[in-house]
Design an enzyme around this catalytic site. Sequence first.
Site, short mmCIF file in Angstrom:
data_model
loop_
_atom_site.label_atom_id
_atom_site.label_comp_id
_atom_site.label_asym_id
_atom_site.label_seq_id
_atom_site.Cartn_x
_atom_site.Cartn_y
_atom_site.Cartn_z
N ASN A 23 -28.86 18.07 57.27
CA ASN A 23 -28.32 16.86 56.62
C ASN A 23 -27.05 17.15 55.84
O ASN A 23 -26.69 16.38 54.95
CB ASN A 23 -29.38 16.23 55.70
CG ASN A 23 -30.57 15.72 56.49
OD1 ASN A 23 -30.42 15.35 57.66
ND2 ASN A 23 -31.73 15.74 55.89
N HIS A 71 -24.81 8.89 54.16
CA HIS A 71 -25.82 7.82 54.17
C HIS A 71 -25.48 6.73 53.18
O HIS A 71 -25.65 5.54 53.46
CB HIS A 71 -27.21 8.40 53.85
CG HIS A 71 -27.91 8.94 55.06
ND1 HIS A 71 -28.85 9.93 54.98
CD2 HIS A 71 -27.80 8.62 56.37
CE1 HIS A 71 -29.30 10.21 56.20
NE2 HIS A 71 -28.68 9.43 57.05
N GLU A 123 -20.68 14.94 63.60
CA GLU A 123 -21.89 15.77 63.55
C GLU A 123 -21.57 17.19 64.02
O GLU A 123 -22.12 18.16 63.49
CB GLU A 123 -23.00 15.17 64.43
CG GLU A 123 -23.69 13.95 63.83
CD GLU A 123 -24.69 14.28 62.71
OE1 GLU A 123 -25.07 15.44 62.55
OE2 GLU A 123 -25.06 13.35 61.99
N HIS A 157 -21.92 6.45 62.00
CA HIS A 157 -22.66 7.52 61.32
C HIS A 157 -21.82 8.81 61.22
O HIS A 157 -21.67 9.38 60.13
CB HIS A 157 -23.98 7.78 62.05
CG HIS A 157 -24.77 8.90 61.48
ND1 HIS A 157 -25.40 8.83 60.25
CD2 HIS A 157 -25.01 10.16 61.94
CE1 HIS A 157 -25.99 9.98 60.00
NE2 HIS A 157 -25.78 10.80 61.00
N ARG A 202 -52.16 7.69 72.27
CA ARG A 202 -52.16 8.74 71.24
C ARG A 202 -51.27 9.92 71.61
O ARG A 202 -51.48 11.05 71.16
CB ARG A 202 -53.58 9.24 70.96
CG ARG A 202 -54.48 8.13 70.45
CD ARG A 202 -55.80 8.67 69.93
NE ARG A 202 -56.63 7.57 69.49
CZ ARG A 202 -57.41 6.86 70.29
NH1 ARG A 202 -57.49 7.15 71.57
NH2 ARG A 202 -58.12 5.88 69.82
N HIS A 218 -24.66 14.42 54.58
CA HIS A 218 -25.37 13.14 54.73
C HIS A 218 -25.62 12.42 53.39
O HIS A 218 -25.94 11.24 53.40
CB HIS A 218 -26.69 13.33 55.47
CG HIS A 218 -26.52 13.55 56.95
ND1 HIS A 218 -25.75 14.56 57.47
CD2 HIS A 218 -27.00 12.87 58.02
CE1 HIS A 218 -25.78 14.51 58.79
NE2 HIS A 218 -26.53 13.49 59.15
N LYS A 249 -37.81 14.57 65.92
CA LYS A 249 -37.91 13.45 64.98
C LYS A 249 -37.79 12.16 65.78
O LYS A 249 -36.82 11.97 66.52
CB LYS A 249 -36.78 13.51 63.94
CG LYS A 249 -37.06 14.46 62.80
CD LYS A 249 -36.01 14.28 61.70
CE LYS A 249 -36.26 15.25 60.56
NZ LYS A 249 -35.18 15.19 59.55
N GLU A 302 -39.57 19.99 58.38
CA GLU A 302 -38.67 19.85 57.24
C GLU A 302 -39.38 20.08 55.91
O GLU A 302 -39.28 19.28 54.98
CB GLU A 302 -37.98 18.48 57.26
CG GLU A 302 -36.68 18.53 56.46
CD GLU A 302 -35.79 17.31 56.67
OE1 GLU A 302 -35.55 16.95 57.84
OE2 GLU A 302 -35.33 16.76 55.68
N LYS A 336 -29.21 24.04 66.04
CA LYS A 336 -30.29 23.11 65.69
C LYS A 336 -31.65 23.67 66.13
O LYS A 336 -32.63 23.59 65.40
CB LYS A 336 -30.05 21.73 66.32
CG LYS A 336 -31.20 20.79 66.01
CD LYS A 336 -30.85 19.36 65.77
CE LYS A 336 -32.08 18.63 65.21
NZ LYS A 336 -31.92 17.22 65.06
N ARG A 383 -34.93 22.89 57.20
CA ARG A 383 -34.40 21.91 58.16
C ARG A 383 -33.46 20.90 57.48
O ARG A 383 -32.59 20.32 58.13
CB ARG A 383 -35.55 21.18 58.87
CG ARG A 383 -35.04 20.21 59.93
CD ARG A 383 -36.15 19.74 60.86
NE ARG A 383 -35.63 18.75 61.78
CZ ARG A 383 -36.23 18.35 62.89
NH1 ARG A 383 -37.38 18.88 63.22
NH2 ARG A 383 -35.69 17.44 63.66
N1 GLY Z 1 -31.12 14.94 62.20
C1 GLY Z 1 -31.65 15.88 61.33
C2 GLY Z 1 -32.89 16.54 61.85
O1 GLY Z 1 -33.21 16.42 63.01
O2 GLY Z 1 -33.58 17.16 61.09
#
Ligand code: GLY
Length: 336
Positions: free
Chosen positions: A220, A227, A174, A239, A110, A223, A132, A212, A202, A216
């Site tokens: 993107n 994407h 990026e 990417h 957990r 993207h 993430k 997000e 970031k 946040r």
């Molecule tokens: N890669 C976008 C984020 O971490 O929110």
Amino acid sequence: MIIVPVELADRSYDVIVGDGALAEIGSLLPPQSRRAAIVTQSEIGIEIDAGLEQRVFEIGQGESAKTLSTIGDLCSAFAQWGLTRNDVVIGLGGGVVTDVAGFAAASYHRGISVVHAATSLLGQVDAAIGGKTGVNLPEGKNLVGAFWQPAGVVCDTATLATLPEREFRAGLGEIAKYHFLGGGRLDDEQLPERVAACVRIKAEVVASDEREGGRRAILNYGHTLGHALEIEGAFDLRHGEAVAIGVIYAAEVAHRLGRIDAAAVTEHRRVIAEYGLDSELPAGTNTDRVLGLFSRDKKALDDVTMVLDGPNGVETVVGPDPQVLRDALEAMVAQR
Ligand code: GLY
């Protein structure tokens, strides 16, 4: 070394950036840890000494390793070794490794601590920071995962020297994004300072909106088209290469919506060119198919949310005029 804090109350942590930063990893490991499970891929080819009893757990190559069965296999292997809740997982590699190692750590017992040692440019400026984690399903990318903040991140810029040239350049896609998220002329900086500047941006964005709920999403930038080009699958695009084209498209859309002037579009094109990245759509781009991929409703463009530059900087824009989205894409197709 440059130390960038990610301020998240009791889950705050440091990102250590610099040539040789890997040697500092011990300082980020939770003091109670007795063992470190190092998750990596054979192709990474980097050894670390965590200063604890350690064992290496290799996962498969590439995006296809990002599956629930990889998580199951890793957690079984952790259990067989006797990894406990007080120990630590180290993700040593690029975005695939840190996504998988992070999610395994989030799930095992957990949740146990994880420290990321990002060895790709994309990992150092994006994937390893912000918590993430996750894996893909046959139905889509990153559909199962968790927000699980690491206890620390190491971005050793010396590890980038051995990256294949194309992979390094793709990571620059990026970085290019961060020029427009408040980074300014990042291309004037040396590599460690440039990576640290991206990490700082970031970190600030994540600290303001960890899950997000809103802001946040500006990470993107580029993207939406990026994407779509990746999902289309017909193109040989990394990417970061897809994001670079997406940044240009976002600038063209913003200009057509009257949000930015022509000089700002020129600046977007300058930055992408400065990094040696292509700003043109790949040959054979099918406008209808790509536009369909922007939206949950594949036949309409009414529910698109885009990240666009504007008078207040880069922000989320809900429901930009579908005709503008089409016109800007068709213009880029015609420019080829
Ligand atoms: N890669 C976008 C984020 O971490 O929110």
